[in-house]
Design a protein around this motif. Sequence first.
Motif, PDB file in Angstrom:
ATOM      1  N   PRO A   1       0.784  -1.239   0.000  1.00  0.00           N
ATOM      2  CA  PRO A   1       0.000   0.000   0.000  1.00  0.00           C
ATOM      3  C   PRO A   1       0.815   1.288   0.000  1.00  0.00           C
ATOM      4  O   PRO A   1       0.230   2.374   0.048  1.00  0.00           O
ATOM      5  N   HIS A   2       2.149   1.177  -0.072  1.00  0.00           N
ATOM      6  CA  HIS A   2       2.992   2.389  -0.064  1.00  0.00           C
ATOM      7  C   HIS A   2       4.368   2.015  -0.605  1.00  0.00           C
ATOM      8  O   HIS A   2       5.199   1.467   0.113  1.00  0.00           O
ATOM      9  N   ILE A   3       4.573   2.295  -1.882  1.00  0.00           N
ATOM     10  CA  ILE A   3       5.884   1.993  -2.477  1.00  0.00           C
ATOM     11  C   ILE A   3       6.120   2.962  -3.639  1.00  0.00           C
ATOM     12  O   ILE A   3       5.198   3.270  -4.396  1.00  0.00           O
ATOM     13  N   HIS A   4       7.364   3.462  -3.744  1.00  0.00           N
ATOM     14  CA  HIS A   4       7.690   4.468  -4.767  1.00  0.00           C
ATOM     15  C   HIS A   4       8.377   3.795  -5.950  1.00  0.00           C
ATOM     16  O   HIS A   4       9.603   3.837  -6.084  1.00  0.00           O
ATOM     17  N   MET A   5       7.572   3.165  -6.802  1.00  0.00           N
ATOM     18  CA  MET A   5       8.111   2.352  -7.894  1.00  0.00           C
ATOM     19  C   MET A   5       8.860   3.162  -8.931  1.00  0.00           C
ATOM     20  O   MET A   5       9.735   2.631  -9.613  1.00  0.00           O
TER      21      MET A   5
ATOM     22  N   SER B   1       2.432   9.957  -4.148  1.00  0.00           N
ATOM     23  CA  SER B   1       3.317  11.008  -4.638  1.00  0.00           C
ATOM     24  C   SER B   1       4.077  11.567  -3.437  1.00  0.00           C
ATOM     25  O   SER B   1       3.542  11.653  -2.341  1.00  0.00           O
ATOM     26  N   PHE B   2       5.325  11.886  -3.627  1.00  0.00           N
ATOM     27  CA  PHE B   2       6.139  12.430  -2.529  1.00  0.00           C
ATOM     28  C   PHE B   2       7.230  13.323  -3.103  1.00  0.00           C
ATOM     29  O   PHE B   2       7.119  13.751  -4.246  1.00  0.00           O
ATOM     30  N   TRP B   3       8.240  13.659  -2.310  1.00  0.00           N
ATOM     31  CA  TRP B   3       9.301  14.514  -2.845  1.00  0.00           C
ATOM     32  C   TRP B   3      10.322  13.641  -3.569  1.00  0.00           C
ATOM     33  O   TRP B   3      10.315  12.427  -3.446  1.00  0.00           O
ATOM     34  N   LEU B   4      11.190  14.266  -4.324  1.00  0.00           N
ATOM     35  CA  LEU B   4      12.067  13.502  -5.207  1.00  0.00           C
ATOM     36  C   LEU B   4      13.531  13.504  -4.779  1.00  0.00           C
ATOM     37  O   LEU B   4      14.392  13.067  -5.517  1.00  0.00           O
ATOM     38  N   GLY B   5      13.816  13.982  -3.588  1.00  0.00           N
ATOM     39  CA  GLY B   5      15.208  14.134  -3.182  1.00  0.00           C
ATOM     40  C   GLY B   5      15.678  15.514  -3.612  1.00  0.00           C
ATOM     41  O   GLY B   5      15.884  16.404  -2.800  1.00  0.00           O
ATOM     42  N   GLN B   6      15.806  15.688  -4.912  1.00  0.00           N
ATOM     43  CA  GLN B   6      16.134  17.000  -5.484  1.00  0.00           C
ATOM     44  C   GLN B   6      14.896  17.893  -5.431  1.00  0.00           C
ATOM     45  O   GLN B   6      13.850  17.502  -5.936  1.00  0.00           O
TER      46      GLN B   6
ATOM     47  N   PRO C   1       4.612  16.932   2.654  1.00  0.00           N
ATOM     48  CA  PRO C   1       4.885  17.865   3.751  1.00  0.00           C
ATOM     49  C   PRO C   1       6.178  18.653   3.579  1.00  0.00           C
ATOM     50  O   PRO C   1       6.229  19.846   3.884  1.00  0.00           O
ATOM     51  N   LYS C   2       7.215  18.032   3.074  1.00  0.00           N
ATOM     52  CA  LYS C   2       8.505  18.710   2.968  1.00  0.00           C
ATOM     53  C   LYS C   2       8.401  19.912   2.024  1.00  0.00           C
ATOM     54  O   LYS C   2       8.814  21.015   2.359  1.00  0.00           O
ATOM     55  N   GLU C   3       7.810  19.697   0.858  1.00  0.00           N
ATOM     56  CA  GLU C   3       7.728  20.768  -0.124  1.00  0.00           C
ATOM     57  C   GLU C   3       6.581  21.747   0.147  1.00  0.00           C
ATOM     58  O   GLU C   3       6.498  22.792  -0.504  1.00  0.00           O
ATOM     59  N   ALA C   4       5.737  21.398   1.133  1.00  0.00           N
ATOM     60  CA  ALA C   4       4.707  22.350   1.560  1.00  0.00           C
ATOM     61  C   ALA C   4       5.370  23.633   2.071  1.00  0.00           C
ATOM     62  O   ALA C   4       4.772  24.708   2.082  1.00  0.00           O
ATOM     63  N   ASN C   5       6.641  23.514   2.496  1.00  0.00           N
ATOM     64  CA  ASN C   5       7.368  24.666   3.032  1.00  0.00           C
ATOM     65  C   ASN C   5       8.009  25.534   1.956  1.00  0.00           C
ATOM     66  O   ASN C   5       8.561  26.582   2.263  1.00  0.00           O
ATOM     67  N   ASP C   6       7.986  25.087   0.723  1.00  0.00           N
ATOM     68  CA  ASP C   6       8.662  25.812  -0.355  1.00  0.00           C
ATOM     69  C   ASP C   6       7.646  26.644  -1.139  1.00  0.00           C
ATOM     70  O   ASP C   6       6.753  26.108  -1.796  1.00  0.00           O
TER      71      ASP C   6
ATOM     72  N   VAL D   1      -6.469   6.718  -5.729  1.00  0.00           N
ATOM     73  CA  VAL D   1      -7.270   6.049  -4.706  1.00  0.00           C
ATOM     74  C   VAL D   1      -7.205   6.731  -3.334  1.00  0.00           C
ATOM     75  O   VAL D   1      -7.810   6.258  -2.385  1.00  0.00           O
ATOM     76  N   ALA D   2      -6.466   7.842  -3.232  1.00  0.00           N
ATOM     77  CA  ALA D   2      -6.434   8.624  -1.994  1.00  0.00           C
ATOM     78  C   ALA D   2      -5.710   9.941  -2.260  1.00  0.00           C
ATOM     79  O   ALA D   2      -5.037  10.095  -3.286  1.00  0.00           O
ATOM     80  N   VAL D   3      -5.863  10.873  -1.333  1.00  0.00           N
ATOM     81  CA  VAL D   3      -5.045  12.084  -1.315  1.00  0.00           C
ATOM     82  C   VAL D   3      -3.820  11.759  -0.463  1.00  0.00           C
ATOM     83  O   VAL D   3      -3.939  11.173   0.605  1.00  0.00           O
ATOM     84  N   GLY D   4      -2.606  12.115  -0.940  1.00  0.00           N
ATOM     85  CA  GLY D   4      -1.440  11.813  -0.106  1.00  0.00           C
ATOM     86  C   GLY D   4      -0.140  11.819  -0.900  1.00  0.00           C
ATOM     87  O   GLY D   4      -0.160  11.995  -2.101  1.00  0.00           O
ATOM     88  N   GLU D   5       1.026  11.606  -0.201  1.00  0.00           N
ATOM     89  CA  GLU D   5       1.034  11.555   1.225  1.00  0.00           C
ATOM     90  C   GLU D   5       1.100  12.961   1.803  1.00  0.00           C
ATOM     91  O   GLU D   5       1.858  13.792   1.343  1.00  0.00           O
TER      92      GLU D   5
END
Length: 285
Positions: free
Chosen positions: A6-10, A33-38, A76-81, A101-105
């Motif tokens: 249920p949570h994997i960044h393929m 969806s999440f941040w990309l490092g860069q 959350p991390k990029e919410a600050n940018d 299938v959801a809003v997140g993360e």
Amino acid sequence: MRIFDPHIHMTSRTTDDYERMHAAGVRAVVEPSFWLGQPRTSVGSFCDYFDALLGWEPFRARQFGIQHFATIGLNPKEANDERCRAVLAELPRYLDKDRVVAVGELGYDSMTPEEDEVFAHQLGLAVEHGLPALVHTPHRDKLTGTRRTLDVVRESGLASGRVLVDHLNEVTVGVVADSGCWMGFSIYPDTKMDPYRMVAILKEHGTERMVVNSAADWGRSDPLLTVRTAEAMLASGFDDDDVDRVLWRNPVEFYGQSGRLELDEDASDAETFEGNSVLRGSKDA
Ligand SMILES: [Zn+2]
């Protein structure tokens, strides 16, 4: 054994991973969806990424017999940018798409006022779009962050049964269990949870509203730790039905609340899993 991660960044994994996952019984995944490092510097980078999560990546997964779904949101991390904020205006059109299938993360990273605002706003989007929410908990000051997360969820009006609070451990599981939210655990090779600690938590708290993921990404991680957890459960006295509940039926029930989790019939076909024992036997070779 059938596994739903249920949570994997393929996006950050290779086709070898897809092959190994399928051989071990993984038949469906959700990629948040999440941040990309860069750091991203413009909204266009988000849109291209979201399009890849909903177009290219499901196509790639399908080549290996795995169904791929996604969650969409501003992390959350990029919410600050400041440069990233405008993506909030783009989210509604993505949240209407079939494979979302959801809003997140969502949630907290450093617990700033900006994160507060973006988190609450996106929980509102989940209510508006009839979607569940996948919530990330911070890696530092975890218990405080988890409590604050649950407060924001309560104020949002989103039912607790439609919220999955992720990256939990022994310290944070109790407050989330009491809240009525779903409990997510990320199993990592050398930090946070491992399969044996996970089994101990399941023994103490039961299997209801519990989901286990690998959270594999571009960092040190292992997409088969869901399978290793299932094996550790069996070795410690849980039965096949318990394993199926935690590693398949629970995530299906949670994301099924979106009304968009259309799984193939043959996803549950145990006949196709005979490669599993071979893979297990050769994992240290
Ligand atoms: Zn993640």
